[in-house]
Design a protein around this motif. Structure first.
Motif, PDB file in Angstrom:
ATOM      1  N   ASP A 175      -4.491   0.245  -7.002  1.00 38.02           N
ATOM      2  CA  ASP A 175      -4.715   1.603  -6.504  1.00 38.02           C
ATOM      3  C   ASP A 175      -3.414   2.374  -6.343  1.00 38.02           C
ATOM      4  O   ASP A 175      -3.409   3.606  -6.377  1.00 38.02           O
ATOM      5  CB  ASP A 175      -5.461   1.560  -5.165  1.00 38.02           C
ATOM      6  N   HIS A 176      -2.288   1.670  -6.172  1.00 38.02           N
ATOM      7  CA  HIS A 176      -1.002   2.354  -6.075  1.00 38.02           C
ATOM      8  C   HIS A 176      -0.693   3.109  -7.366  1.00 38.02           C
ATOM      9  O   HIS A 176      -0.129   4.216  -7.334  1.00 38.02           O
ATOM     10  CB  HIS A 176       0.111   1.349  -5.790  1.00 38.02           C
ATOM     11  N   PHE A 177      -1.040   2.505  -8.492  1.00 36.16           N
ATOM     12  CA  PHE A 177      -0.784   3.151  -9.780  1.00 36.16           C
ATOM     13  C   PHE A 177      -1.689   4.369  -9.954  1.00 36.16           C
ATOM     14  O   PHE A 177      -1.241   5.413 -10.449  1.00 36.16           O
ATOM     15  CB  PHE A 177      -0.988   2.139 -10.910  1.00 36.16           C
ATOM     16  N   GLU A 178      -2.925   4.240  -9.571  1.00 35.58           N
ATOM     17  CA  GLU A 178      -3.840   5.378  -9.643  1.00 35.58           C
ATOM     18  C   GLU A 178      -3.356   6.522  -8.762  1.00 35.58           C
ATOM     19  O   GLU A 178      -3.396   7.692  -9.162  1.00 35.58           O
ATOM     20  CB  GLU A 178      -5.240   4.926  -9.215  1.00 35.58           C
ATOM     21  N   THR A 179      -2.882   6.179  -7.570  1.00 34.74           N
ATOM     22  CA  THR A 179      -2.377   7.202  -6.654  1.00 34.74           C
ATOM     23  C   THR A 179      -1.134   7.873  -7.213  1.00 34.74           C
ATOM     24  O   THR A 179      -0.962   9.096  -7.085  1.00 34.74           O
ATOM     25  CB  THR A 179      -2.073   6.574  -5.286  1.00 34.74           C
ATOM     26  N   ALA A 180      -0.248   7.091  -7.828  1.00 37.01           N
ATOM     27  CA  ALA A 180       0.975   7.657  -8.406  1.00 37.01           C
ATOM     28  C   ALA A 180       0.646   8.621  -9.536  1.00 37.01           C
ATOM     29  O   ALA A 180       1.273   9.685  -9.666  1.00 37.01           O
ATOM     30  CB  ALA A 180       1.879   6.533  -8.905  1.00 37.01           C
ATOM     31  N   PHE A 282       8.583   2.496  -6.407  1.00 38.06           N
ATOM     32  CA  PHE A 282       8.032   1.392  -5.623  1.00 38.06           C
ATOM     33  C   PHE A 282       6.944   0.636  -6.388  1.00 38.06           C
ATOM     34  O   PHE A 282       6.543  -0.454  -5.991  1.00 38.06           O
ATOM     35  CB  PHE A 282       7.470   1.907  -4.297  1.00 38.06           C
ATOM     36  N   LEU A 283       6.493   1.180  -7.505  1.00 33.26           N
ATOM     37  CA  LEU A 283       5.478   0.499  -8.308  1.00 33.26           C
ATOM     38  C   LEU A 283       6.005  -0.809  -8.894  1.00 33.26           C
ATOM     39  O   LEU A 283       5.223  -1.717  -9.197  1.00 33.26           O
ATOM     40  CB  LEU A 283       4.989   1.418  -9.424  1.00 33.26           C
ATOM     41  N   ASP A 284       7.321  -0.934  -9.062  1.00 30.77           N
ATOM     42  CA  ASP A 284       7.896  -2.215  -9.469  1.00 30.77           C
ATOM     43  C   ASP A 284       7.596  -3.291  -8.431  1.00 30.77           C
ATOM     44  O   ASP A 284       7.368  -4.454  -8.768  1.00 30.77           O
ATOM     45  CB  ASP A 284       9.410  -2.089  -9.636  1.00 30.77           C
ATOM     46  N   VAL A 285       7.619  -2.902  -7.170  1.00 30.69           N
ATOM     47  CA  VAL A 285       7.339  -3.837  -6.086  1.00 30.69           C
ATOM     48  C   VAL A 285       5.855  -4.182  -6.055  1.00 30.69           C
ATOM     49  O   VAL A 285       5.462  -5.345  -5.958  1.00 30.69           O
ATOM     50  CB  VAL A 285       7.788  -3.245  -4.735  1.00 30.69           C
ATOM     51  N   ASP A 297      10.879 -15.559   2.008  1.00 25.95           N
ATOM     52  CA  ASP A 297      10.782 -16.451   3.169  1.00 25.95           C
ATOM     53  C   ASP A 297       9.750 -15.979   4.194  1.00 25.95           C
ATOM     54  O   ASP A 297       9.572 -16.623   5.224  1.00 25.95           O
ATOM     55  CB  ASP A 297      12.151 -16.606   3.849  1.00 25.95           C
ATOM     56  N   ARG A 298       9.050 -14.874   3.907  1.00 27.06           N
ATOM     57  CA  ARG A 298       7.988 -14.403   4.791  1.00 27.06           C
ATOM     58  C   ARG A 298       6.625 -14.721   4.195  1.00 27.06           C
ATOM     59  O   ARG A 298       6.480 -14.801   2.971  1.00 27.06           O
ATOM     60  CB  ARG A 298       8.124 -12.897   5.026  1.00 27.06           C
ATOM     61  N   PRO A 299       5.587 -14.891   5.010  1.00 26.65           N
ATOM     62  CA  PRO A 299       4.247 -15.195   4.497  1.00 26.65           C
ATOM     63  C   PRO A 299       3.741 -14.096   3.561  1.00 26.65           C
ATOM     64  O   PRO A 299       4.018 -12.909   3.764  1.00 26.65           O
ATOM     65  CB  PRO A 299       3.396 -15.276   5.767  1.00 26.65           C
ATOM     66  N   THR A 300       2.983 -14.506   2.560  1.00 22.25           N
ATOM     67  CA  THR A 300       2.506 -13.572   1.541  1.00 22.25           C
ATOM     68  C   THR A 300       1.659 -12.458   2.141  1.00 22.25           C
ATOM     69  O   THR A 300       1.799 -11.283   1.770  1.00 22.25           O
ATOM     70  CB  THR A 300       1.704 -14.329   0.474  1.00 22.25           C
ATOM     71  N   ASP A 301       0.758 -12.788   3.074  1.00 19.42           N
ATOM     72  CA  ASP A 301      -0.094 -11.766   3.681  1.00 19.42           C
ATOM     73  C   ASP A 301       0.734 -10.744   4.457  1.00 19.42           C
ATOM     74  O   ASP A 301       0.422  -9.539   4.446  1.00 19.42           O
ATOM     75  CB  ASP A 301      -1.126 -12.407   4.612  1.00 19.42           C
ATOM     76  N   GLU A 302       1.769 -11.207   5.110  1.00 19.01           N
ATOM     77  CA  GLU A 302       2.650 -10.296   5.850  1.00 19.01           C
ATOM     78  C   GLU A 302       3.386  -9.374   4.891  1.00 19.01           C
ATOM     79  O   GLU A 302       3.559  -8.173   5.166  1.00 19.01           O
ATOM     80  CB  GLU A 302       3.638 -11.120   6.671  1.00 19.01           C
ATOM     81  N   LEU A 303       3.820  -9.916   3.761  1.00 22.59           N
ATOM     82  CA  LEU A 303       4.490  -9.096   2.758  1.00 22.59           C
ATOM     83  C   LEU A 303       3.537  -8.067   2.158  1.00 22.59           C
ATOM     84  O   LEU A 303       3.922  -6.927   1.898  1.00 22.59           O
ATOM     85  CB  LEU A 303       5.060  -9.985   1.654  1.00 22.59           C
ATOM     86  N   ALA A 304       2.288  -8.463   1.945  1.00 26.43           N
ATOM     87  CA  ALA A 304       1.301  -7.529   1.404  1.00 26.43           C
ATOM     88  C   ALA A 304       1.076  -6.365   2.359  1.00 26.43           C
ATOM     89  O   ALA A 304       0.934  -5.205   1.928  1.00 26.43           O
ATOM     90  CB  ALA A 304      -0.014  -8.264   1.121  1.00 26.43           C
ATOM     91  N   GLU A 305       1.049  -6.649   3.648  1.00 23.62           N
ATOM     92  CA  GLU A 305       0.910  -5.580   4.642  1.00 23.62           C
ATOM     93  C   GLU A 305       2.118  -4.654   4.605  1.00 23.62           C
ATOM     94  O   GLU A 305       1.978  -3.426   4.734  1.00 23.62           O
ATOM     95  CB  GLU A 305       0.748  -6.196   6.034  1.00 23.62           C
ATOM     96  N   VAL A 307       3.984  -4.024   1.968  1.00 21.83           N
ATOM     97  CA  VAL A 307       3.871  -3.215   0.751  1.00 21.83           C
ATOM     98  C   VAL A 307       2.942  -2.024   0.983  1.00 21.83           C
ATOM     99  O   VAL A 307       3.265  -0.886   0.604  1.00 21.83           O
ATOM    100  CB  VAL A 307       3.360  -4.079  -0.423  1.00 21.83           C
ATOM    101  N   GLU A 308       1.811  -2.261   1.616  1.00 20.49           N
ATOM    102  CA  GLU A 308       0.872  -1.169   1.895  1.00 20.49           C
ATOM    103  C   GLU A 308       1.489  -0.127   2.822  1.00 20.49           C
ATOM    104  O   GLU A 308       1.370   1.083   2.576  1.00 20.49           O
ATOM    105  CB  GLU A 308      -0.421  -1.723   2.506  1.00 20.49           C
ATOM    106  N   ARG A 309       2.131  -0.583   3.895  1.00 16.52           N
ATOM    107  CA  ARG A 309       2.759   0.373   4.836  1.00 16.52           C
ATOM    108  C   ARG A 309       3.848   1.179   4.148  1.00 16.52           C
ATOM    109  O   ARG A 309       3.967   2.395   4.361  1.00 16.52           O
ATOM    110  CB  ARG A 309       3.349  -0.378   6.030  1.00 16.52           C
ATOM    111  N   GLU A 310       4.640   0.511   3.348  1.00 14.41           N
ATOM    112  CA  GLU A 310       5.750   1.189   2.690  1.00 14.41           C
ATOM    113  C   GLU A 310       5.249   2.264   1.734  1.00 14.41           C
ATOM    114  O   GLU A 310       5.779   3.388   1.697  1.00 14.41           O
ATOM    115  CB  GLU A 310       6.603   0.165   1.942  1.00 14.41           C
ATOM    116  N   MET A 311       4.201   1.954   0.979  1.00 15.34           N
ATOM    117  CA  MET A 311       3.660   2.947   0.074  1.00 15.34           C
ATOM    118  C   MET A 311       3.071   4.118   0.834  1.00 15.34           C
ATOM    119  O   MET A 311       3.238   5.292   0.453  1.00 15.34           O
ATOM    120  CB  MET A 311       2.604   2.327  -0.851  1.00 15.34           C
ATOM    121  N   GLU A 312       2.362   3.846   1.922  1.00 12.48           N
ATOM    122  CA  GLU A 312       1.800   4.921   2.743  1.00 12.48           C
ATOM    123  C   GLU A 312       2.901   5.846   3.280  1.00 12.48           C
ATOM    124  O   GLU A 312       2.750   7.071   3.289  1.00 12.48           O
ATOM    125  CB  GLU A 312       1.019   4.314   3.910  1.00 12.48           C
TER     126      GLU A 312
END
Length: 318
Positions: A175-180, A282-285, A297-305, A307-312
């Motif tokens: 959805d990040h790509f669609e939004t971009a 940020f689409l590279d990320v 070194d951080r949990p994947t779910d935490e990193l996914a959160e 990524v979402e916050r950063e894009m917002e």
């Protein structure tokens, strides 16, 4: 050494003994393979092959290397050989001397990173002195300038978004790509005033060497006539913004200082368009989440959160 690499080496260096073929550094583009070649006589070279058979990237990189090497005060590798007519197009270049940022950056402290970022800013400003009448993709070059496939800047940016999505390893943030894409369409007016200059297109740690005369740049296959503001903002993302964390603002400011030192100011309209480019870069990320997140070194779910916050936040800044 696979068959594609072996065939090119036999073609380019039929009478030279190859001692070793090894990786040339990290790459997220599976359409290419780049290897470091060590010869029995001690010489070295780098070979890039287009595994998908597309000659355009090889032609573009060779054109950029030859033009920049002859006309700009930015160090680039010398071209040893190239062929875009073969089934597997290839480019062979000489090593670029200096200290590879891919080795040093993680070990440096803030002061050394800032000094290096300042050099990167100066190199970009030097490169951006090459101006075009229009935006577009480079298709070739000679001593007088580049051959260009002209394109409106917003359309070119849309093509880049779709290409990154195609190359990406993760659909988690599709959805990040669609939004971009929606953002670029909505901001065509703001993007239409962008200047057109020669940009490298992929300034990363792996593509930079720190030298006595400044920063040398590798890997020019993404070079094009583009907005210098987009290159500056994307360089900030790729070079100075760590995955999962905020950048050191002192180092970001050093990048801008270096650019201003050489250019007299930031690119025209930078403040107006940089928020758009912050989203696009940020689409590279987002698109390569499955590539970088497992090694963090951080949990994947935490990193996914994150990524979402950063894009917002980036969308809100637009």
């Amino acid at each position: 050494m696979d068959d594609a690499v072996a065939a090119v080496l036999d073609d380019v260096f039929p009478d030279r003994a190859v001692d070793e073929v090894g990786p040339a550094g990290p790459s997220w583009n599976e359409n290419n393979r780049t290897v470091a070649v060590s010869f029995a006589d001690g010489d070295r070279a780098y070979l890039k092959v287009a595994l998908d058979g597309d000659p355009s990237r090889i032609a573009r990189e060779r054109a950029a290397l030859e033009y920049v090497g002859a006309n700009c005060e930015v160090a680039v590798p010398g071209v040893i050989g190239s062929d875009t007519e073969e089934t597997t197009p290839y480019l062979v270049t000489a090593p670029l001397t200096g200290e590879w940022l891919g080795d040093g950056w993680a070990e440096w402290g803030p002061d050394e990173r800032a000094d290096t970022a300042r050099l990167v800013g100066r190199a970009l400003a030097t490169l951006h002195r090459v101006e075009f009448e229009t935006h577009g993709r480079i298709t070739g070059a000679d001593a007088d300038g580049f051959d260009l496939d002209a394109n409106e800047w917003a359309d070119q940016l849309l093509g880049t978004v779709r290409y990154v999505h195609e190359l990406g390893t993760s659909d988690r943030f599709a959805d990040h790509f669609e939004t971009a894409i929606e953002l670029i369409e909505a901001e065509r007016g703001r993007l239409s005033g962008a200047p057109a200059v020669l940009v490298h297109g992929d300034v990363t740690h792996g593509n930079c060497y720190r030298r006595d005369d400044g920063i040398g740049l590798l890997d020019w296959e993404d070079a094009h006539a583009g907005d210098p503001g987009r290159e500056l903002r994307r360089t900030q993302r790729q070079l100075l913004e760590p995955f999962g964390d905020d950048p050191d603002e002192r180092v970001v400011e050093a990048l801008h200082e270096g650019y201003r030192d050489r250019a007299g100011g930031l690119p025209e309209g930078y403040a107006e368009r940089a928020p758009i480019y912050a989203v696009v870069s940020f689409l590279d990320v987002s698109g390569f989440f499955d590539t970088w997140a497992p090694d963090h070194d951080r949990p994947t779910d935490e990193l996914a959160e994150w990524v979402e916050r950063e894009m917002e936040q980036r969308l809100a800044a637009v």
